[in-house]
Design a protein around this motif. Sequence first.
Motif, short mmCIF file in Angstrom:
data_model
loop_
_atom_site.label_atom_id
_atom_site.label_comp_id
_atom_site.label_asym_id
_atom_site.label_seq_id
_atom_site.Cartn_x
_atom_site.Cartn_y
_atom_site.Cartn_z
N PHE A 1 2.47 8.95 -9.30
CA PHE A 1 3.55 9.91 -9.22
C PHE A 1 4.42 9.61 -8.00
O PHE A 1 3.91 9.30 -6.93
N HIS A 2 5.71 9.73 -8.21
CA HIS A 2 6.66 9.57 -7.11
C HIS A 2 7.73 10.65 -7.26
O HIS A 2 8.35 10.77 -8.32
N ARG A 3 7.90 11.44 -6.22
CA ARG A 3 8.87 12.52 -6.21
C ARG A 3 8.73 13.40 -7.45
O ARG A 3 9.66 13.71 -8.16
N ASP A 4 7.46 13.80 -7.70
CA ASP A 4 7.12 14.75 -8.76
C ASP A 4 7.34 14.23 -10.17
O ASP A 4 7.34 15.00 -11.13
N THR A 5 7.48 12.92 -10.33
CA THR A 5 7.60 12.31 -11.66
C THR A 5 6.50 11.25 -11.81
O THR A 5 6.27 10.46 -10.90
N ARG A 6 5.85 11.25 -12.98
CA ARG A 6 4.80 10.25 -13.22
C ARG A 6 5.46 8.95 -13.67
O ARG A 6 5.99 8.86 -14.78
N ILE A 7 5.43 7.95 -12.83
CA ILE A 7 6.09 6.68 -13.14
C ILE A 7 5.13 5.68 -13.78
O ILE A 7 5.59 4.67 -14.33
N LEU A 8 3.83 5.93 -13.70
CA LEU A 8 2.84 5.18 -14.47
C LEU A 8 1.89 6.19 -15.11
O LEU A 8 1.26 6.98 -14.40
N SER A 9 1.78 6.17 -16.42
CA SER A 9 0.83 7.04 -17.11
C SER A 9 -0.34 6.25 -17.68
O SER A 9 -1.31 6.85 -18.17
N VAL B 1 0.16 -1.32 -19.48
CA VAL B 1 1.00 -0.43 -18.68
C VAL B 1 1.71 0.57 -19.59
O VAL B 1 2.26 0.18 -20.64
N GLU B 2 1.73 1.84 -19.17
CA GLU B 2 2.51 2.87 -19.85
C GLU B 2 3.23 3.70 -18.80
O GLU B 2 2.73 3.88 -17.68
N ALA B 3 4.39 4.22 -19.16
CA ALA B 3 5.16 5.09 -18.27
C ALA B 3 5.85 6.15 -19.11
O ALA B 3 6.73 5.82 -19.92
N ASP B 4 5.43 7.42 -18.96
CA ASP B 4 6.05 8.48 -19.75
C ASP B 4 7.11 9.27 -18.96
O ASP B 4 7.85 10.06 -19.52
N PHE B 5 7.15 9.08 -17.63
CA PHE B 5 8.12 9.74 -16.75
C PHE B 5 8.06 11.27 -16.90
O PHE B 5 9.07 11.96 -16.83
N ALA B 6 6.85 11.77 -17.09
CA ALA B 6 6.66 13.21 -17.25
C ALA B 6 6.78 13.91 -15.91
O ALA B 6 6.45 13.35 -14.85
N ASP B 7 7.25 15.15 -15.96
CA ASP B 7 7.28 15.99 -14.77
C ASP B 7 5.86 16.31 -14.34
O ASP B 7 4.95 16.48 -15.17
N LEU B 8 5.65 16.40 -13.05
CA LEU B 8 4.31 16.64 -12.51
C LEU B 8 3.64 17.85 -13.15
O LEU B 8 2.45 17.82 -13.48
N PHE B 9 4.38 18.95 -13.34
CA PHE B 9 3.75 20.15 -13.86
C PHE B 9 3.47 20.07 -15.35
O PHE B 9 2.56 20.72 -15.85
#
Length: 714
Positions: free
Chosen positions: A45-53, A128-136
Motif C-alpha cells: 500500500f502507498h498513500r492508502d492505495t493498494r499498488i500490489l494485490s 504480479v497483480e495490482a487492483d489499486f483498491a482503496d485501503l478501506f
Amino acid sequence: MGEGWTFAGEATQGGGDAVTLIEGSSFCLSERGGDLAPGTAHGLFHRDTRILSGWQLRLDDEEVDPLSVIAEEPYQALFLGRARPRPGQSEATVLVERRRFVGAGMREDIVLRNLGNEAAACVLTLRVEADFADLFEVKEGRVRPRGQYGVDYGDGTLAMSRQWRGESRGVRIAADQAICSPGQLTFRAVVPPRGTWRTSVLVTPEIDGVETPTSFPLERPVEQAAPSVRSMEWRETGPRLSVGDEALALTLRRSRQDLGALRIFDPGRPDTPVVAAGAPWFMALFGRDSLLTAWMALPLDPQLALGTAQTLARYQGTKTDPVTEEEPGKIPHELRFGVEASLALGGTVYYGTIDATPLFVMLLGELCRWGVEPAAVRELLPHADRALEWIETHGDRDGDGFVEYRRSTDRGLANQGWKDSWDGVNSADGRLAEPPVALAEVQGYVYAAYRARALLAEHTGDPSGAEKWRHRAARLKERFNERFWLPERGWYAHALDGDKRPVDALASNMGHCLWTGIVDTDKAPAVAGHLLSPKLFSGWGVRTLAASMAAYNPMSYHNGSVWPHDSGIAAAGLRRYGFTGHARRVAEAVLDAATAFGGRLPELLCGFDRAEYARPVPYPAACSPQAWASATPVHLLRVLLGAEVCVPHGVLRLDPALPGRYGPLELTDVPVGDARVGVAVDADGAVTVTGLPSGMRTSGTPCGCLAVDPPDAG
C-alpha cells in the motif's frame, strides 16, 4: 466520504500470522513466506492505495517452503525459504532469500543459494497483480474492479495502471534480468555449485503519471537510504535508559522502535514528523490517537509532539460541512491519502471526533510545560483560541456547559469519543445511549484545556486571560461533579444522553477524569477503588467496562476489553490524586502484559481475568504496532517516576515509586527546555538529578498548575 473511510471499532480482514512492514505512508502486509496472496487483505500500500494485490514467487512453478522471517527493521525483513528438491534428489539444495525494503514502494533483493555440488538450473517467476483498491475497501473485504485498467511491458519492466474518477494510480516493476509479460516477471537462473545467483526488483508507485522516487535506489547503499538514516538518527538521539529489569528494558526499546516506525513525513515538510495511529490500517494522522500518543511520548521526542500539533493546526476547520463534519475551529479526526484524496498530506479530511479539539489545546499546554520551542508554541495560540471557541459554540450546542456530539449525517461515526464502536456507550442495563452524548472524559479534557490555556496566557504575559480561563475551568469542574456523579452508585456516569439522563455504566472513562484533574478530591477514593476492583481490574489492566454491566463481554472491542493506553491514563490519574499503590499496580499489570507479548503491547487485549488465564488473551484484530499502545510504556515509566515538568514555573517534580524488581534506573539526555536532564534512581529509591536548566528546581510535589485543587480553583 465513503462509509469505510473512518476508523470505527470493528474486526479487520487478514490473519494474525501476517508480516507487516511499514515506512511513512507505505506498508506491506504479507504471508510469513513473503508472498502477497491474491483475494486476501495482503498487499503493498502507498498513500492508502493498494499498488500490489498479488506478489507470488515460484521456483520451477513450485511454491517455496517458508523457513523463517527476520524483521531487521520496521521497514525491512528477510524471508528465508527452501526450494522443493531438485529432480532425482530427496533433499532440497536451493535456499531462497528475499530481502524486502518498504518505503515509497518496495525493493526486493532475491538471492538463490545453491548448497549442492551440481549447478542448479532454475526458472524463477514473480506473479504480479495490482487492483489499486482503496485501503478501506481492502480492510472491510469489499474490493471490486473500478475504472479502466491498463498494462504495458517491455525488457525488464512491467507497468500497470488504473484510471478512475479523473485520477490515475499506477505501479512500475523493474528488474534488469526479467522477461516481462502481463502479470508476470520471469528469470532464468543457473546457480553454480556452492554459489549464488541474485537479482533486485524495484516497485515504484505512480500518481497521475508522476513516479514517486524510490526510498531504496539500487545505486545507493541501503544504509544510506532515507528510511535507514531516519531510523539510525531516531535510535541515536533522545533519552538513554539503563534499567535493572531486562523485560522492562526490552519493552521500552520496542516502544521506542515502534514509535519511530509510526512516524510519517509530509513530502512538502520533510522536517515536520507526525505520528500515525497504527499499522497496518491506520498509517495516517488521527486527531485523538496522534495527540494522545504525542503527549505520552513527549519526553522521547518533543519535535514529534510539536509536528503533530502544527500539522493538525493546518487542517483545523474553517467552514461548516455536514458531510465531513467540519466546523470552524474543529480539529480533524482523520487525514487520508486515498484515490479520492488530494495529494497533500492527509488528503481528504474527516472531522467526526468530539475530543481531538480539547486534546489539541491540552497538548499545547504540555509543550509549554516542557519548554518546547516557545516561539513555535506561541504561533499556535490563535489555533488554540479557535479550538476553544468551537468548544463553547459548536461543541456545546444546547448551552448547558457540556460538550456533546451527534453525527451530522448517517454516514459519519455514530460514537465520536475514543470508544467509537457502534455499541461503545451504554447504560448499566445495556441500553445504548441516545445522542447527543456528553462523555465524562471529554468534559475532563475540556477542563484540562482551559487549565492549559490559562498557563499559556500566564506564560505570554496575559494575567487577565489566565484568570479568565482558570475561572471557566473551575466552573466546569463544579458543574461536572454536580451532574455526572452518581451518589447512589459511588461512581461517575459514563455520559449524559440526549435527555440529559446519566448513562450509568461503570466504565474506565473515570480514569481519564482523574488524569485531567476534574474529579473532586472527596470522590477520588471511590473512583480509585472501583478502578482496582475485580469488576474493572483484570490483572493485565483496567477493563473498558465492568464485568457487572449487562453489555460486558471480555472479547468485545470496547465493552470489557483492556486497552493499554486507557490503563496508562488511569494510572497517571491515580498518581495525580495520590493513589500511588493503585497506580503502581496498574502500571505493573500493563508492563507484565507487554512482556507476555514479547515487549510490544497491542492496541487492545481481551478482558479475561489474570486468575482465569495465566497469559493475556490477544484480541484477534488488534493493530500492532499501534501508536498509543506503543507510547504507553514510556508514559508508565513517567508515572512510576512521579515525573512532571513545568518549565514556566521552574519545577521538575520527581517522586519515584518504582517496584523493587525493576532495580536501579538511570535516564540520560531527557529534553527539558533547552537542556538535557539526567535522572538516576538507586536500589533504595534515592534520586539524583543532573543537567537541570537554569532556574529550575526539583520537588516532590507538582507545581500549582498541575495540582488537583489549585489555589485559584475557586
